[in-house]
Design a protein around this motif. Structure first.
Motif, PDB file in Angstrom:
ATOM      1  N   TRP A  25       0.842  -1.204   0.000  1.00 20.80           N
ATOM      2  CA  TRP A  25       0.000   0.000   0.000  1.00 20.80           C
ATOM      3  C   TRP A  25       0.876   1.253   0.000  1.00 20.80           C
ATOM      4  N   LEU A  26       0.418   2.261  -0.747  1.00 23.43           N
ATOM      5  CA  LEU A  26       1.185   3.495  -0.862  1.00 23.43           C
ATOM      6  C   LEU A  26       0.252   4.687  -0.649  1.00 23.43           C
ATOM      7  N   GLU A  27       0.611   5.560   0.304  1.00 20.40           N
ATOM      8  CA  GLU A  27      -0.195   6.748   0.581  1.00 20.40           C
ATOM      9  C   GLU A  27       0.013   7.772  -0.533  1.00 20.40           C
ATOM     10  N   ILE A  28      -1.088   8.345  -1.055  1.00 20.81           N
ATOM     11  CA  ILE A  28      -0.960   9.301  -2.161  1.00 20.81           C
ATOM     12  C   ILE A  28      -1.601  10.655  -1.873  1.00 20.81           C
ATOM     13  N   MET A  29      -2.556  10.737  -0.932  1.00 21.28           N
ATOM     14  CA  MET A  29      -3.205  12.036  -0.696  1.00 21.28           C
ATOM     15  C   MET A  29      -4.022  12.015   0.580  1.00 21.28           C
ATOM     16  N   GLY A  30      -4.506  13.218   0.951  1.00 19.06           N
ATOM     17  CA  GLY A  30      -5.454  13.367   2.040  1.00 19.06           C
ATOM     18  C   GLY A  30      -6.775  13.901   1.492  1.00 19.06           C
ATOM     19  N   CYS A  31      -7.855  13.641   2.246  1.00 26.93           N
ATOM     20  CA  CYS A  31      -9.166  14.071   1.751  1.00 26.93           C
ATOM     21  C   CYS A  31     -10.146  14.160   2.905  1.00 26.93           C
ATOM     22  N   GLY A  32     -11.369  14.570   2.595  1.00 25.72           N
ATOM     23  CA  GLY A  32     -12.418  14.622   3.611  1.00 25.72           C
ATOM     24  C   GLY A  32     -13.584  15.475   3.172  1.00 25.72           C
ATOM     25  N   MET A  33     -14.636  15.478   4.000  1.00 25.72           N
ATOM     26  CA  MET A  33     -15.794  16.326   3.755  1.00 25.72           C
ATOM     27  C   MET A  33     -15.514  17.721   4.307  1.00 25.72           C
ATOM     28  N   VAL A  34     -15.817  18.745   3.522  1.00 25.70           N
ATOM     29  CA  VAL A  34     -15.513  20.124   3.920  1.00 25.70           C
ATOM     30  C   VAL A  34     -16.240  20.464   5.222  1.00 25.70           C
ATOM     31  N   ASP A  35     -15.484  20.969   6.195  1.00 27.64           N
ATOM     32  CA  ASP A  35     -16.047  21.327   7.488  1.00 27.64           C
ATOM     33  C   ASP A  35     -17.088  22.435   7.313  1.00 27.64           C
ATOM     34  N   PRO A  36     -18.257  22.324   7.959  1.00 28.62           N
ATOM     35  CA  PRO A  36     -19.291  23.370   7.830  1.00 28.62           C
ATOM     36  C   PRO A  36     -18.782  24.763   8.179  1.00 28.62           C
ATOM     37  N   ASN A  37     -17.838  24.857   9.119  1.00 28.32           N
ATOM     38  CA  ASN A  37     -17.299  26.168   9.482  1.00 28.32           C
ATOM     39  C   ASN A  37     -16.586  26.827   8.299  1.00 28.32           C
ATOM     40  N   VAL A  38     -15.906  26.027   7.496  1.00 30.63           N
ATOM     41  CA  VAL A  38     -15.211  26.556   6.319  1.00 30.63           C
ATOM     42  C   VAL A  38     -16.226  27.102   5.321  1.00 30.63           C
ATOM     43  N   LEU A  39     -17.323  26.363   5.108  1.00 34.31           N
ATOM     44  CA  LEU A  39     -18.359  26.835   4.192  1.00 34.31           C
ATOM     45  C   LEU A  39     -18.948  28.158   4.665  1.00 34.31           C
ATOM     46  N   GLU A  40     -19.234  28.244   5.949  1.00 34.28           N
ATOM     47  CA  GLU A  40     -19.821  29.465   6.495  1.00 34.28           C
ATOM     48  C   GLU A  40     -18.837  30.633   6.388  1.00 34.28           C
ATOM     49  N   ASN A  41     -17.547  30.380   6.642  1.00 37.76           N
ATOM     50  CA  ASN A  41     -16.531  31.436   6.529  1.00 37.76           C
ATOM     51  C   ASN A  41     -16.448  31.999   5.115  1.00 37.76           C
ATOM     52  N   CYS A  42     -16.805  31.190   4.140  1.00 36.71           N
ATOM     53  CA  CYS A  42     -16.720  31.609   2.732  1.00 36.71           C
ATOM     54  C   CYS A  42     -18.072  32.060   2.186  1.00 36.71           C
ATOM     55  N   GLY A  43     -19.068  32.196   3.061  1.00 39.57           N
ATOM     56  CA  GLY A  43     -20.358  32.710   2.636  1.00 39.57           C
ATOM     57  C   GLY A  43     -21.256  31.682   1.985  1.00 39.57           C
ATOM     58  N   ILE A  44     -21.062  30.391   2.286  1.00 43.47           N
ATOM     59  CA  ILE A  44     -21.900  29.325   1.723  1.00 43.47           C
ATOM     60  C   ILE A  44     -22.724  28.701   2.844  1.00 43.47           C
ATOM     61  N   ASP A  45     -23.999  28.536   2.635  1.00 43.23           N
ATOM     62  CA  ASP A  45     -24.906  27.989   3.645  1.00 43.23           C
ATOM     63  C   ASP A  45     -24.609  26.499   3.843  1.00 43.23           C
ATOM     64  N   SER A  46     -24.056  26.151   5.006  1.00 48.64           N
ATOM     65  CA  SER A  46     -23.676  24.763   5.270  1.00 48.64           C
ATOM     66  C   SER A  46     -24.883  23.860   5.513  1.00 48.64           C
ATOM     67  N   LYS A  47     -26.050  24.455   5.741  1.00 48.28           N
ATOM     68  CA  LYS A  47     -27.247  23.642   5.924  1.00 48.28           C
ATOM     69  C   LYS A  47     -27.846  23.224   4.581  1.00 48.28           C
ATOM     70  N   GLU A  48     -27.532  23.961   3.549  1.00 49.80           N
ATOM     71  CA  GLU A  48     -28.057  23.657   2.225  1.00 49.80           C
ATOM     72  C   GLU A  48     -27.043  22.894   1.371  1.00 49.80           C
ATOM     73  N   TYR A  49     -25.745  23.173   1.585  1.00 49.50           N
ATOM     74  CA  TYR A  49     -24.711  22.584   0.732  1.00 49.50           C
ATOM     75  C   TYR A  49     -23.715  21.765   1.554  1.00 49.50           C
ATOM     76  N   THR A  50     -23.205  20.729   0.935  1.00 49.42           N
ATOM     77  CA  THR A  50     -22.095  19.952   1.490  1.00 49.42           C
ATOM     78  C   THR A  50     -21.056  19.794   0.388  1.00 49.42           C
ATOM     79  N   GLY A  51     -19.892  19.314   0.762  1.00 48.01           N
ATOM     80  CA  GLY A  51     -18.855  19.154  -0.254  1.00 48.01           C
ATOM     81  C   GLY A  51     -17.684  18.340   0.258  1.00 48.01           C
ATOM     82  N   PHE A  52     -16.813  17.959  -0.662  1.00 50.32           N
ATOM     83  CA  PHE A  52     -15.590  17.252  -0.272  1.00 50.32           C
ATOM     84  C   PHE A  52     -14.385  17.958  -0.862  1.00 50.32           C
ATOM     85  N   ALA A  53     -13.231  17.690  -0.259  1.00 49.75           N
ATOM     86  CA  ALA A  53     -11.966  18.264  -0.720  1.00 49.75           C
ATOM     87  C   ALA A  53     -10.890  17.196  -0.635  1.00 49.75           C
ATOM     88  N   PHE A  54      -9.873  17.337  -1.454  1.00 51.61           N
ATOM     89  CA  PHE A  54      -8.738  16.415  -1.418  1.00 51.61           C
ATOM     90  C   PHE A  54      -7.498  17.172  -1.862  1.00 51.61           C
TER      91      PHE A  54
END
Length: 339
Positions: free
Chosen positions: A275-304
């Motif tokens: 096995w070889l590690e290639i990246m990190g990832c996860g679901m975008v934290d609701p606080n990050v969405l709110e900090n950027c002006g996106i409603d975290s109750k309506e939208y979700t997302g992932f990042a890597f």
């Protein structure tokens, strides 16, 4: 006498040559101190008064014709000589120019961009000199947050709020601030961290981070996206996600691809696990969405995010990361045949 001058005019108009020596002889014959024109001018005093006007006009016509002929022929021959000197024999085959090569970082980056563009991701760019808000605070890393110690940062001494970005997540913040969901973008670029330089690490390197935000985005969407990427990039579809921690995603995971244990190099790279590690990832934290002006109750997302340098080392079997920034032609020429 006038008829003789007119005959000379006809000779002048008919004269042509592709030799500078002949043109110069022609000039001397008509325009030289002992030339034809001076002889005719000397005869002017012997011409009857009633013919002087016509005689003078014909001589001037001969003079102008001779001067124009010499000027035009010399310019033509000089231009021809200049063209020959510059280009040589135009029938000769062209010079064999040496073909350049793309840098392995560019090769890998372009391949990553191509893969994600096929599933709807665009490319976003941002500044390498960032402010604290976009690099840390907006990403759920407020001042004095202990996770800031995970990234040794280069700060600008004149302003402690300005720094060299430690990841391209700052580009994602700027993109979210200026664009409404749905968002599907990747952000490749150079990043900086105050790390010791060795064969495996450097104080600057390259990352590409991806972001997808829309209604109903789930962790399953993230896994399928990464599985598509590993299949296209490495030709391997078996991956695993191990729980991890990143301040801007929740839940978070490390992504490993099953490289296999077919060769001695495979054993060395994977430390015998396959096995070889290639990246990190996860679901975008609701606080990050709110900090950027996106409603975290309506939208979700992932990042890597992944290191382009690391993948380049892996794909091209490069043993020292410093080779990627030293611009050694002996190293770079090895990639001439790589598209």
């Amino acid at each position: 006498m006038i008829s003789t001058i007119k005959e000379h005019i006809e000779k002048v108009n008919a004269f042509s040559s592709d030799q500078l020596e002949e043109v110069e002889s022609f000039r001397i014959q008509y325009l030289g101190k002992k030339g034809v024109l001076n002889a005719f001018f000397a005869e002017f005093k012997n011409v009857p008064n009633e013919q002087k006007k016509e005689f003078g006009q014909v001589i001037n016509e001969l003079k102008n014709a001779a001067q124009d002929k010499v000027t035009s022929l010399k310019e033509s021959l000089e231009n021809s000589a200049s063209s020959t000197a510059q280009y040589g024999d135009l029938t000769r085959p062209g010079m064999p120019y040496e073909v350049g090569s793309r840098h392995p970082i560019s090769l890998v980056k372009n391949q990553i961009i191509d893969i994600f563009s096929r599933i709807g991701f665009n490319v976003s760019q941002g500044p390498e000199i960032e402010d604290d808000w976009h690099n840390f605070t907006a990403l759920n890393l407020p001042e004095y947050h202990p996770a800031r110690d995970m990234q040794d940062t280069f700060f600008v001494q004149t302003d402690p709020d300005i720094l060299l970005r430690t990841h391209t997540s700052s580009v994602q913040v700027r993109y979210m601030e200026n664009n409404k969901p749905p968002i599907r973008t990747i952000s490749p670029g150079r990043v900086y961290r105050n790390e010791a330089i060795s064969s495996r690490s450097h104080c600057f390197f390259h990352q590409v981070e991806g972001l997808y935000i829309d209604k109903g985005v789930s962790f399953a969407d993230l896994k399928q996206t990464l599985q598509f990427f590993t299949q296209e990039m490495f030709g391997k579809s078996k991956i695993r996600l191990r729980p991890s921690y990143f301040p801007f995603t929740e839940p978070s995971a490390e992504v490993d691809v099953y490289w296999g244990l077919e060769t001695e190099t495979d054993y060395r790279m994977t430390k015998g696990t396959g096995w070889l590690e290639i990246m990190g990832c996860g679901m975008v934290d609701p606080n990050v969405l709110e900090n950027c002006g996106i409603d975290s109750k309506e939208y979700t997302g992932f990042a890597f995010g992944m290191g382009i340098d690391r993948i380049a080392l892996l794909l091209h079997q490069i043993s020292d990361i410093r080779l990627l920034s030293e611009n050694d032609l002996r190293f770079l020429k090895q990639f001439k045949s790589v598209l």
